[in-house]
Design a protein around this motif. Structure first.
Motif, PDB file in Angstrom:
ATOM      1  N   GLN A   2      -1.655   2.865  -1.759  1.00 54.20           N
ATOM      2  CA  GLN A   2      -1.384   1.447  -2.229  1.00 54.20           C
ATOM      3  C   GLN A   2      -0.251   1.093  -1.062  1.00 54.20           C
ATOM      4  N   LEU A   3      -0.245  -0.382  -1.202  1.00 50.06           N
ATOM      5  CA  LEU A   3       1.047  -0.550  -0.391  1.00 50.06           C
ATOM      6  C   LEU A   3       1.715  -1.439  -1.746  1.00 50.06           C
ATOM      7  N   GLN A   4       3.290  -1.337  -1.807  1.00 53.84           N
ATOM      8  CA  GLN A   4       4.080  -1.849  -2.158  1.00 53.84           C
ATOM      9  C   GLN A   4       5.099  -2.349  -1.722  1.00 53.84           C
ATOM     10  N   ALA A   5       4.790  -3.613  -1.951  1.00 57.42           N
ATOM     11  CA  ALA A   5       6.305  -4.543  -0.803  1.00 57.42           C
ATOM     12  C   ALA A   5       7.460  -4.911  -1.946  1.00 57.42           C
ATOM     13  N   SER A   6       8.085  -5.340  -1.706  1.00 56.10           N
ATOM     14  CA  SER A   6       9.439  -6.170  -1.997  1.00 56.10           C
ATOM     15  C   SER A   6      10.160  -6.343  -1.433  1.00 56.10           C
ATOM     16  N   GLY A   7      11.133  -7.679  -1.503  1.00 56.99           N
ATOM     17  CA  GLY A   7      11.718  -8.251  -0.919  1.00 56.99           C
ATOM     18  C   GLY A   7      11.613 -10.055  -0.878  1.00 56.99           C
ATOM     19  N   GLY A   8      11.765 -10.471   0.201  1.00 54.88           N
ATOM     20  CA  GLY A   8      10.906 -12.017   0.323  1.00 54.88           C
ATOM     21  C   GLY A   8      12.134 -13.114  -0.489  1.00 54.88           C
ATOM     22  N   GLY A   9      11.243 -14.083  -0.659  1.00 54.63           N
ATOM     23  CA  GLY A   9      12.213 -15.199  -1.377  1.00 54.63           C
ATOM     24  C   GLY A   9      12.652 -16.324  -0.317  1.00 54.63           C
ATOM     25  N   LEU A  10      13.543 -16.865  -0.758  1.00 50.52           N
ATOM     26  CA  LEU A  10      13.831 -18.990  -0.212  1.00 50.52           C
ATOM     27  C   LEU A  10      15.817 -17.759   0.427  1.00 50.52           C
ATOM     28  N   VAL A  11      15.413 -18.718   1.882  1.00 52.01           N
ATOM     29  CA  VAL A  11      16.704 -18.771   2.298  1.00 52.01           C
ATOM     30  C   VAL A  11      17.011 -20.393   3.341  1.00 52.01           C
ATOM     31  N   GLN A  12      18.238 -20.179   3.565  1.00 49.93           N
ATOM     32  CA  GLN A  12      18.680 -21.987   4.085  1.00 49.93           C
ATOM     33  C   GLN A  12      18.109 -20.542   5.582  1.00 49.93           C
ATOM     34  N   ALA A  13      17.866 -21.687   6.471  1.00 52.18           N
ATOM     35  CA  ALA A  13      17.487 -21.241   8.638  1.00 52.18           C
ATOM     36  C   ALA A  13      19.309 -20.864   9.110  1.00 52.18           C
ATOM     37  N   GLY A  14      18.911 -20.002   9.778  1.00 54.78           N
ATOM     38  CA  GLY A  14      19.994 -18.543  10.209  1.00 54.78           C
ATOM     39  C   GLY A  14      20.149 -17.803   9.797  1.00 54.78           C
ATOM     40  N   GLY A  15      19.268 -17.629   7.802  1.00 53.16           N
ATOM     41  CA  GLY A  15      20.096 -16.606   7.103  1.00 53.16           C
ATOM     42  C   GLY A  15      19.278 -15.429   7.708  1.00 53.16           C
ATOM     43  N   SER A  16      19.447 -14.360   6.478  1.00 48.77           N
ATOM     44  CA  SER A  16      18.976 -13.220   6.403  1.00 48.77           C
ATOM     45  C   SER A  16      17.920 -12.787   5.555  1.00 48.77           C
ATOM     46  N   LEU A  17      17.045 -12.182   5.629  1.00 48.73           N
ATOM     47  CA  LEU A  17      16.242 -11.145   3.901  1.00 48.73           C
ATOM     48  C   LEU A  17      15.492  -9.568   4.790  1.00 48.73           C
ATOM     49  N   ARG A  18      15.013  -8.867   4.033  1.00 46.83           N
ATOM     50  CA  ARG A  18      15.022  -7.889   4.394  1.00 46.83           C
ATOM     51  C   ARG A  18      13.963  -7.126   3.553  1.00 46.83           C
ATOM     52  N   LEU A  19      12.679  -7.303   4.417  1.00 47.10           N
ATOM     53  CA  LEU A  19      11.689  -6.913   3.109  1.00 47.10           C
ATOM     54  C   LEU A  19      11.000  -5.247   3.491  1.00 47.10           C
ATOM     55  N   SER A  20      10.374  -4.760   2.312  1.00 48.81           N
ATOM     56  CA  SER A  20      10.564  -3.359   2.640  1.00 48.81           C
ATOM     57  C   SER A  20       8.768  -2.995   1.914  1.00 48.81           C
ATOM     58  N   CYS A  21       8.418  -1.801   1.718  1.00 48.05           N
ATOM     59  CA  CYS A  21       7.175  -1.658   2.676  1.00 48.05           C
ATOM     60  C   CYS A  21       6.849  -0.064   1.353  1.00 48.05           C
ATOM     61  N   ALA A  22       6.663   0.385   0.778  1.00 46.61           N
ATOM     62  CA  ALA A  22       6.510   2.046   0.162  1.00 46.61           C
ATOM     63  C   ALA A  22       5.098   2.543   0.284  1.00 46.61           C
ATOM     64  N   ALA A  23       4.730   3.360   0.739  1.00 46.96           N
ATOM     65  CA  ALA A  23       3.400   3.545   0.754  1.00 46.96           C
ATOM     66  C   ALA A  23       3.315   4.867  -0.386  1.00 46.96           C
ATOM     67  N   SER A  24       1.772   5.003  -1.014  1.00 48.26           N
ATOM     68  CA  SER A  24       1.535   5.564  -2.196  1.00 48.26           C
ATOM     69  C   SER A  24      -0.169   6.584  -1.991  1.00 48.26           C
ATOM     70  N   GLY A  25      -0.412   7.206  -2.292  1.00 51.28           N
ATOM     71  CA  GLY A  25      -1.824   7.782  -2.483  1.00 51.28           C
ATOM     72  C   GLY A  25      -1.626   9.150  -1.095  1.00 51.28           C
ATOM     73  N   LYS A  26      -2.739   9.233  -1.352  1.00 42.77           N
ATOM     74  CA  LYS A  26      -3.131  10.167  -0.307  1.00 42.77           C
ATOM     75  C   LYS A  26      -4.008  10.975   0.691  1.00 42.77           C
ATOM     76  N   PHE A  27      -3.232  10.301   1.932  1.00 41.79           N
ATOM     77  CA  PHE A  27      -4.003  10.658   3.320  1.00 41.79           C
ATOM     78  C   PHE A  27      -3.237  11.626   4.406  1.00 41.79           C
ATOM     79  N   SER A  28      -4.058  11.298   4.946  1.00 41.99           N
ATOM     80  CA  SER A  28      -3.756  13.622   5.850  1.00 41.99           C
ATOM     81  C   SER A  28      -2.755  12.908   6.889  1.00 41.99           C
TER      82      SER A  28
END
Length: 120
Positions: A2-28
């Motif tokens: 699974q991938l769980q993303a966070s962050g995002g939202g509403l911002v004015q032009a010129g502003g900043s945002l940060r997105l994060s994503c975490a992977a969980s589960g079994k993979f080699s």
């Protein structure tokens, strides 16, 4: 897996945002993590990806110099720092991962999407 993303939202032009994503589960092996986006009426497009094995990043021309992606292999996370946002960056942003599931091979996985809205 699974991938769980966070962050995002509403911002004015010129502003900043940060997105994060975490992977969980079994993979080699985790091959690539990154971000795509889809604006209304448009196809999904690549924003930024990073090869977690060689630490090589690739960006869409439209975000070069403004967005930066980074990863933490120990935590299986990928972030997207978005600076100097523009109204045309408005879209749903999707976390993506390509991982190896042992002998089954390599597969693509997608997060649930997070809305980014940039007002002018």
């Amino acid at each position: 897996v699974q991938l769980q993303a966070s962050g995002g939202g509403l911002v004015q032009a010129g502003g900043s945002l940060r997105l994060s994503c975490a992977a969980s589960g079994k993979f080699s092996r985790l091959n690539v993590m990154g971000w795509y986006r889809q604006a209304p009426g448009k196809e999904r497009e690549l924003v930024a990806t990073i090869n977690t094995r060689i630490d090589s990043a690739r960006y869409a021309d439209s975000v070069k110099g403004r967005f930066t992606t980074s990863r933490d292999n120990a935590k299986n996370t990928v972030d997207l720092q978005m600076n100097n946002l523009k109204p045309e960056d408005t879209a749903i942003y999707y976390c993506h991962m390509n991982a190896r599931l042992g002998v089954l091979g390599d597969y693509n996985f997608w997060g649930q999407g997070t809305q980014v809205t940039v007002s002018s």
